[in-house]
Every structure is written in structure tokens, then in C-alpha cells.
Design an enzyme around this catalytic site. Structure first.
Site, PDB file in Angstrom:
ATOM      1  N   ASP A  56     -25.430 126.829 -39.267  1.00  0.00           N
ATOM      2  CA  ASP A  56     -26.366 127.109 -38.177  1.00  0.00           C
ATOM      3  C   ASP A  56     -27.342 128.217 -38.582  1.00  0.00           C
ATOM      4  O   ASP A  56     -28.241 128.579 -37.823  1.00  0.00           O
ATOM      5  CB  ASP A  56     -25.636 127.411 -36.854  1.00  0.00           C
ATOM      6  CG  ASP A  56     -24.690 128.585 -36.954  1.00  0.00           C
ATOM      7  OD1 ASP A  56     -24.595 129.195 -38.028  1.00  0.00           O
ATOM      8  OD2 ASP A  56     -24.035 128.899 -35.927  1.00  0.00           O
ATOM      9  N   SER A  57     -27.192 128.714 -39.820  1.00  0.00           N
ATOM     10  CA  SER A  57     -28.227 129.590 -40.397  1.00  0.00           C
ATOM     11  C   SER A  57     -29.561 128.849 -40.416  1.00  0.00           C
ATOM     12  O   SER A  57     -30.618 129.457 -40.582  1.00  0.00           O
ATOM     13  CB  SER A  57     -27.841 130.022 -41.813  1.00  0.00           C
ATOM     14  OG  SER A  57     -27.478 128.904 -42.598  1.00  0.00           O
ATOM     15  N   ASP A  95     -21.708 123.002 -39.297  1.00  0.00           N
ATOM     16  CA  ASP A  95     -21.388 124.069 -38.338  1.00  0.00           C
ATOM     17  C   ASP A  95     -21.372 123.560 -36.910  1.00  0.00           C
ATOM     18  O   ASP A  95     -22.240 122.770 -36.514  1.00  0.00           O
ATOM     19  CB  ASP A  95     -22.465 125.161 -38.428  1.00  0.00           C
ATOM     20  CG  ASP A  95     -21.922 126.444 -39.013  1.00  0.00           C
ATOM     21  OD1 ASP A  95     -20.699 126.663 -38.988  1.00  0.00           O
ATOM     22  OD2 ASP A  95     -22.751 127.237 -39.509  1.00  0.00           O
ATOM     23  N   LYS A 124     -17.096 123.523 -39.028  1.00  0.00           N
ATOM     24  CA  LYS A 124     -16.804 124.958 -39.104  1.00  0.00           C
ATOM     25  C   LYS A 124     -17.077 125.586 -37.747  1.00  0.00           C
ATOM     26  O   LYS A 124     -18.097 125.289 -37.128  1.00  0.00           O
ATOM     27  CB  LYS A 124     -17.663 125.621 -40.183  1.00  0.00           C
ATOM     28  CG  LYS A 124     -17.491 127.146 -40.222  1.00  0.00           C
ATOM     29  CD  LYS A 124     -18.044 127.749 -41.485  1.00  0.00           C
ATOM     30  CE  LYS A 124     -19.524 128.057 -41.474  1.00  0.00           C
ATOM     31  NZ  LYS A 124     -19.966 128.982 -40.415  1.00  0.00           N
ATOM     32  N   GLU A 193     -16.754 136.411 -43.655  1.00  0.00           N
ATOM     33  CA  GLU A 193     -18.113 136.931 -43.860  1.00  0.00           C
ATOM     34  C   GLU A 193     -18.133 138.446 -43.696  1.00  0.00           C
ATOM     35  O   GLU A 193     -17.622 138.983 -42.705  1.00  0.00           O
ATOM     36  CB  GLU A 193     -19.077 136.276 -42.854  1.00  0.00           C
ATOM     37  CG  GLU A 193     -20.514 136.791 -42.982  1.00  0.00           C
ATOM     38  CD  GLU A 193     -21.570 135.893 -42.347  1.00  0.00           C
ATOM     39  OE1 GLU A 193     -21.233 134.774 -41.884  1.00  0.00           O
ATOM     40  OE2 GLU A 193     -22.738 136.313 -42.338  1.00  0.00           O
TER      41      GLU A 193
HETATM   42  O1  KIV Z   1     -24.544 129.268 -41.039  1.00  0.00           O
HETATM   43  C1  KIV Z   1     -24.295 129.544 -42.224  1.00  0.00           C
HETATM   44  O2  KIV Z   1     -25.066 129.285 -43.142  1.00  0.00           O
HETATM   45  C2  KIV Z   1     -23.029 130.201 -42.505  1.00  0.00           C
HETATM   46  C3  KIV Z   1     -22.903 130.843 -43.837  1.00  0.00           C
HETATM   47  C4  KIV Z   1     -23.617 132.123 -43.825  1.00  0.00           C
HETATM   48  C5  KIV Z   1     -21.510 130.965 -44.273  1.00  0.00           C
HETATM   49  O3  KIV Z   1     -22.166 130.266 -41.682  1.00  0.00           O
END
Ligand code: KIV
Length: 276
Positions: A56-57, A95, A124, A193
């Protein structure tokens, strides 16, 4: 029928949950990256990345938000679908966005969408002991789960910023307890993290499932970074754990290969990327 039987004979068979477990047992570092589209998915796959996360980044690096909070299930499905089309070997994780797993039923129906419509092989979610019932419910329905602990970006407004977690002994102890509870509930991977090296090492030793770190030191089973960070596309101040692989490599494909090699050779993370 049973395509995976034929794939086992391939020179580089697709990565699955069993592969990741064996990599932990055999102490082979797991190289992971995020990706959000088909073109980069092809490059990260060809570069030898073991696990690809549609994180979700994407809310920050693709959509330009300040946090991951505005990202929706539709957004993740959209990007995951395109990434899935170009992966041959890497294991695809997607995510679960903010507030998409508030009850076991909601979590299950959104996880199913990420897998059926987005092509994800694992979902995730962020959270500690509070998510045990959710992870149990997903695991009971054979949904592979990665549990994200330490700094949880979806909680940024609650914790008051992006900061290292677990420097305080009691917080570190709670994180270890949460990691054990999530593993017992059925989590297949734990992602840590922004935690001090010793917290990363302790949790990794305590669990049987692989532990992937981002700013969690060198003693975890694998490393993950945001693709746009290693390619030096991200503007502004970067977290301490970020390394720009583009400067020396020159092309995105070479930068991805250099990152994978640095993880495999345990050259990344170096002490300057770690927290104490
Ligand atoms: O959303 C994402 O890219 C993440 C990574 C920073 C592990 O959760």
C-alpha cells in the site's frame, strides 16, 4: 493438472511458501521488493527477486499521498493484477489496505478478492495481538498471511509519525509476544519494519516462519525495500535503511540485480542502514 509438479523440474521453479521456509532453514537470504506495474514486475522477476509485494506504499509512491491511509482494496487489486501478469518465479504478496480487515468476515472477503482478482498468493496485514483472530480466520480458509509488525504505516496518525519501534524493552517484549501469537494463529511470514537490530534478531530466532525486514537489521531471514527507493526515484528525505542502487548500476535492471546480489551476499543492510 498439478502444474507445480512439472514446475519443480524447471531450472528456477516458482517460489512458494515451502521455498521460503526452506530458505530460512538453509539460511539463504530472501530478497524482496515492491512493484506496482507490469514493466517493473518483469524487471524485478528477471533480476532474481524471490518475493514481490504490491504494497500500500503505492499510495505514496504512485498516488502521491503523504500516507498509505487513502489506499483502497480496488487500488491494490488494480496494481496487483498487472504485476501478476509478468511474474514467472517470484512469489506475489498483496497488501490489505487500511480498514479492509476490521472483522474476520470482511478480511476474508477482501483477501479472496486480492487473490482471485489481483492474482496474489499471500496477503499482508498490519497488526499485533489484535489481529490474531483475523489471521486465524484467514489461515482456517487456507489464505496465506504475512503479518506486519514494528512500524505500521497504517497507524501513522495514531503513533504520531514514522519512527523506530521497539527501542523500549516493554514494547520489544510485546512485539515478540505478538509475533509468536501471530505465528501460532497461522501467519506464514512476519514482516518487521523499523526496529533495532537486536529486536529483529530475537524475533527471527524465536519464529519458525521466515522473518522479512525493512530497517530491521542484518539478522532477519530476508530484506524488502520499496522499489522506487532503490531506484532513487523517491524525492525528499529518505529513511535510514534506504540504499540507492541506481547511482552505481546505471539502469533499473542493473540496480535491481545489484540489490538482490547485495541481499544474497549479506552486504545490504550495512551498519549505516540499521537502528540500535
Ligand atoms: O507497503 C509497503 O510497501 C510495505 C513495505 C514498506 C514493506 O509494507
Amino acid at each position: 493438472m498439478y502444474t507445480q509438479l512439472q514446475q519443480r523440474d524447471m531450472e528456477s521453479p516458482p517460489v512458494n511458501v515451502g521455498t521460503l521456509r526452506r530458505m530460512k532453514e538453509q539460511r539463504v537470504p530472501i530478497a524482496c521488493l515492491t512493484a506496482y506495474d507490469a514493466s517493473f514486475a518483469l524487471l524485478v522477476d528477471q533480476g532474481g527477486t524471490d518475493l514481490v509485494l504490491v504494497g500500500d506504499s503505492l499510495g505514496m509512491v504512485i498516488q502521491g499521498h503523504d500516507t498509505t491511509v487513502p489506499v483502497t482494496v480496488e487500488d491494490v487489486i488494480y496494481h496487483s493484477r498487472h504485476v501478476a501478469r509478468r511474474l514467472r518465479r517470484a512469489f506475489l504478496v498483496a497488501d490489505m489496505p487500511f480498514m479492509s480487515y476490521t472483522t474476520p468476515e470482511q478480511a476474508l472477503s477482501n483477501a479472496v478478492r486480492l487473490m482471485q482478482e489481483g492474482g496474489a498468493m499471500m496477503v499482508k496485514l498490519e497488526g499485533g495481538a489484535g489481529q490474531v483472530a483475523i489471521v486465524e480466520h484467514l489461515a482456517r480458509h487456507d489464505i496465506p498471511v504475512c503479518a506486519h509488525l514494528g512500524l505500521k504505516p497504517q497507524s501513522v496518525h495514531k503513533i504520531g509519525g514514522f519512527r523506530v519501534q521497539g527501542r523500549d524493552r516493554s514494547v520489544a517484549d510485546q512485539m515478540l509476544e505478538d509475533a509468536r501469537a501471530l505465528e501460532a494463529a497461522g501467519a506464514d511470514i512476519v514482516l518487521l519494519e523499523c526496529v533495532p537490530n537486536d529486536v529483529g534478531a530475537t524475533i527471527t530466532r524465536a519464529l519458525e516462519v521466515p522473518v522479512i525486514g525493512i530497517g530491521a537489521g542484518p539478522d532477519v531471514n530476508g530484506q524488502i525495500l520499496v522499489l522506487y527507493d532503490i531506484l532513487d526515484i523517491t524525492q525528499g528525505r529518505k529513511p535510514r535503511f534506504v540504499q540507492d542502487f541506481m547511482a552505481e548500476a546505471g539502469t533499473p535492471a542493473a540496480a535491481i540485480r545489484a540489490y538482490v546480489e547485495a541481499v544474497k551476499q549479506r552486504v545490504y543492510p550495512a551498519p549505516e542502514h540499521c537502528f540500535s
